[in-house]
Design a protein around this motif. Structure first.
Motif, mmCIF file in Angstrom:
data_model
loop_
_atom_site.group_PDB
_atom_site.id
_atom_site.type_symbol
_atom_site.label_atom_id
_atom_site.label_comp_id
_atom_site.label_asym_id
_atom_site.label_seq_id
_atom_site.Cartn_x
_atom_site.Cartn_y
_atom_site.Cartn_z
ATOM 1 N N GLY A 74 -0.063 115.910 122.293
ATOM 2 C CA GLY A 74 0.763 117.174 122.210
ATOM 3 C C GLY A 74 -0.006 118.134 123.180
ATOM 4 N N PHE A 75 0.599 119.156 123.603
ATOM 5 C CA PHE A 75 0.283 120.258 124.584
ATOM 6 C C PHE A 75 1.052 121.498 124.361
ATOM 7 N N GLY A 76 0.552 122.367 123.540
ATOM 8 C CA GLY A 76 1.247 123.593 122.990
ATOM 9 C C GLY A 76 1.526 124.354 124.303
ATOM 10 N N GLY A 87 3.469 115.678 121.214
ATOM 11 C CA GLY A 87 3.059 114.520 121.440
ATOM 12 C C GLY A 87 3.697 113.332 120.482
ATOM 13 N N PHE A 88 3.461 112.016 120.883
ATOM 14 C CA PHE A 88 4.243 111.058 120.409
ATOM 15 C C PHE A 88 3.849 110.907 119.004
ATOM 16 N N ASN A 123 7.162 115.667 115.782
ATOM 17 C CA ASN A 123 8.016 114.896 116.731
ATOM 18 C C ASN A 123 9.370 114.477 115.897
ATOM 19 N N PRO A 124 10.724 114.833 116.563
ATOM 20 C CA PRO A 124 11.796 114.392 116.094
ATOM 21 C C PRO A 124 11.653 112.893 115.443
ATOM 22 N N THR A 175 -1.667 112.951 110.352
ATOM 23 C CA THR A 175 -2.109 114.317 110.057
ATOM 24 C C THR A 175 -3.828 114.383 110.340
ATOM 25 N N ASP A 176 -4.303 113.115 110.463
ATOM 26 C CA ASP A 176 -5.734 113.301 110.625
ATOM 27 C C ASP A 176 -5.909 113.466 112.226
ATOM 28 N N LYS A 177 -6.316 114.582 112.601
ATOM 29 C CA LYS A 177 -6.285 114.863 113.813
ATOM 30 C C LYS A 177 -7.787 114.273 114.593
ATOM 31 N N GLN A 178 -8.646 114.316 113.873
ATOM 32 C CA GLN A 178 -10.061 113.808 114.362
ATOM 33 C C GLN A 178 -9.954 112.204 114.512
#
Length: 310
Positions: free
Chosen positions: A45-47, A53-54, A59-60, A13-16
């Motif tokens: 990811g690319f909305g 994204g993996f 991601n499921p 969850t830490d995108k940075q």
């Protein structure tokens, strides 16, 4: 000045920090002519195009798995990375407590590699795992597992990982042992099938009453379910296999349709029942090679330092 090695641990969850994690391979391989990198959106990811994204929490895969990332830094410079994950569907399928590491990249320094893997092992051990296996890159069942030990004179193809030639020594020095070897074969498709093989194929078709269909001869919903059932059944006893969930597999097919050539897909039926399928996916890595991604990195860095040029 003495160099200080620091390991930074974080979740997905830490995108940075994830951005730093992904960016490291661009730097590490910038002078390697054989390397073909995955694009950042494949990880993050690319909305705009609907691609997950993996590493994204949505991601499921993470409905039955958990992951932790590790970055190695020396004097504020990233020198290595890896992630550790637990795939609970794998452990349920094989009745074991195996944890995995993947995304492993490192400078040629045994201390960096060993320290990273020790942190991965410790995290997995605290989660109740008793075995560390890898490199196993995401996505599971798609990315070829393991470490490249031969074939550095050729570029990687789609779904195949490429790494530095010294990685095998780093992993061995860290205490890991080989458990499985994987071979890859290349066949020139322009060659005609041998007459003997043709005769055998014709006999098999007649004996088992085989029929063939192309992709568009049935609705997409049926194709997805047929592929999922065949794949999970055919691979169930293979080393390291993990059954796909319906949600996972359908998402993969949706992403694959961005690059797939439908005419390269064939479905085989035995007495009218789906029994096998073949899917040929174009090797997009060939088209990614000419991209001057190193130059793009330098341009991006220049813009970052000079906002007026953006």
């Amino acid at each position: 000045m003495q160099e200080c090695l620091q390991i930074i641990s974080f979740g997905n969850t830490d995108k940075q920090k994830l951005k730093k994690f992904v960016d490291f391979h661009w730097t590490l391989y910038k002078d390697d002519p054989q390397y073909v990198p995955l694009l950042n959106y494949e990880y993050l990811g690319f909305g705009l195009i609907g691609m997950t994204g993996f590493f994204e929490p949505k991601n499921p895969f993470f409905e039955h798995a958990e992951i932790q990332f590790f970055l190695a830094e020396k004097n504020n410079k990233i020198v290595g990375r890896c992630y550790a994950f637990i795939n609970y569907n794998h452990n349920k399928h094989w009745d074991d407590r195996t944890g995995f590491f993947g995304g492993f990249e490192s400078v040629d320094d045994p201390v960096v590699a060993k320290t990273l893997l020790q942190h991965a092992e410790e995290w997995l051990g605290n989660k109740g795992m008793d075995t560390l296996r890898g490199p196993q890159h995401l996505p599971v069942n798609e990315a070829t597992p393991g470490c490249l030990v031969d074939g550095f004179d050729s570029r990687p193809v789609l779904y195949y990982h490429y790494n530095k030639p010294y990685y095998a020594d780093l992993l061995k020095d860290a205490g890991l042992e080989k458990v499985k070897g994987i071979l890859s074969w290349e066949i020139p498709v322009m060659n005609e099938m041998e007459d003997k093989l043709k005769r055998v194929a014709e006999k098999v078709i007649d004996r088992f009453d085989l029929t063939f269909e192309h992709w568009d001869e049935r609705p997409l919903s049926i194709r997805k379910q047929e592929m999922l059932d065949i794949y999970n059944d055919a691979w169930s006893d293979n080393f390291g296999f993990v059954p796909f969930t319906r949600k996972e597999f359908y998402a993969i097919v949706n992403d694959m349709m961005l690059i797939m050539e439908k005419n390269l897909f064939m479905f085989i039926y035995v007495n009218g029942e789906p029994a096998a399928f073949f899917g040929g996916v174009l090797n997009v890595a060939e088209r990614m090679v000419p991209i001057k991604w190193c130059t793009s990195l330098r341009i991006a860095a220049r813009f970052e330092n000079d906002p007026e040029q953006k």
